[in-house]
Design an enzyme around this catalytic site. Sequence first.
Site, short mmCIF file in Angstrom:
data_model
loop_
_atom_site.label_atom_id
_atom_site.label_comp_id
_atom_site.label_asym_id
_atom_site.label_seq_id
_atom_site.Cartn_x
_atom_site.Cartn_y
_atom_site.Cartn_z
N HIS A 17 -24.86 -16.41 22.50
CA HIS A 17 -24.55 -15.84 21.18
C HIS A 17 -25.21 -14.47 21.02
O HIS A 17 -24.58 -13.51 20.56
CB HIS A 17 -25.08 -16.74 20.05
N LYS A 41 -20.64 -32.45 11.24
CA LYS A 41 -21.70 -33.36 11.69
C LYS A 41 -23.08 -32.85 11.26
O LYS A 41 -23.23 -31.68 10.92
CB LYS A 41 -21.62 -33.56 13.20
N SER A 128 -24.48 -24.61 22.27
CA SER A 128 -25.61 -25.12 21.47
C SER A 128 -25.75 -26.62 21.70
O SER A 128 -26.87 -27.14 21.83
CB SER A 128 -25.37 -24.85 19.99
O1 PNS Z 1 -19.81 -21.96 16.51
P1 PNS Z 1 -18.49 -22.62 16.20
O2 PNS Z 1 -18.73 -24.04 15.74
O3 PNS Z 1 -17.52 -22.52 17.33
O4 PNS Z 1 -17.87 -21.82 14.96
C1 PNS Z 1 -16.61 -22.16 14.45
C2 PNS Z 1 -16.35 -21.42 13.12
C3 PNS Z 1 -17.43 -21.75 12.11
C4 PNS Z 1 -16.33 -19.93 13.36
C5 PNS Z 1 -14.93 -21.90 12.61
O5 PNS Z 1 -14.90 -23.28 12.56
C6 PNS Z 1 -14.58 -21.32 11.24
O6 PNS Z 1 -14.16 -20.20 11.15
N1 PNS Z 1 -14.81 -22.12 10.18
C7 PNS Z 1 -14.62 -21.68 8.81
C8 PNS Z 1 -13.51 -22.43 8.09
C9 PNS Z 1 -12.18 -21.73 8.32
O7 PNS Z 1 -11.99 -20.56 8.05
N2 PNS Z 1 -11.21 -22.49 8.85
C10 PNS Z 1 -9.89 -22.01 9.19
C11 PNS Z 1 -9.90 -21.41 10.59
S1 PNS Z 1 -8.31 -20.77 11.00
#
Ligand code: PNS
Length: 158
Positions: A17, A41, A128
């Site tokens: 990251h 979670k 992670s």
């Molecule tokens: O580190 P991660 O868990 O891969 O991050 C994923 C994250 C948080 C970037 C993604 O799940 C996200 O954008 N969540 C926010 C909710 C959202 O906008 N959902 C629609 C996505 S098209």
Amino acid sequence: MRIAVCPGSFDPATNGHIDIIERSALLFDRVIVAVSNNLSKQPMFSIEERMALLSKACEDIPNVEVDSFSGLLIDFAKQKKATAIIKGLRAVSDFEYELQMALMNRKLQPDIETVFMMTNSKYSYLSSSLVKEVARLGGCIKGLVPEPIEEEILKRLR
Ligand code: PNS
């Protein structure tokens, strides 16, 4: 001013990251690292802890700031006047879901671009959850996460 949002769960941030954040800071005037508050979670670190650990890891990069968001990422990006969302890609397995999210985000907000950055090969196997699992099972996580984060993980597991 070119503003980018670099989103993630960051539970906790890994060196993979930090590498993406550092490289993003060379391409954009301002990078907002956006810590997601929508985890389904139970996280190892609270939102405040994840933000504090990231802020410490990025303290030497002047154009990087750490924030949190809940709800849609694209709404947060628009509110921050960002023109780009930066995502790191490690392997083909990341691609399918990331493509789906990028296209959905474009549908919701066509003027914000998702920019994919290839992982540094030395971190391509990192996640992670794998770092936490290795630490939980007594393996060495040195060099996988910034040192203060390594200490916090070990402290938590003691
Ligand atoms: O580190 P991660 O868990 O891969 O991050 C994923 C994250 C948080 C970037 C993604 O799940 C996200 O954008 N969540 C926010 C909710 C959202 O906008 N959902 C629609 C996505 S098209």
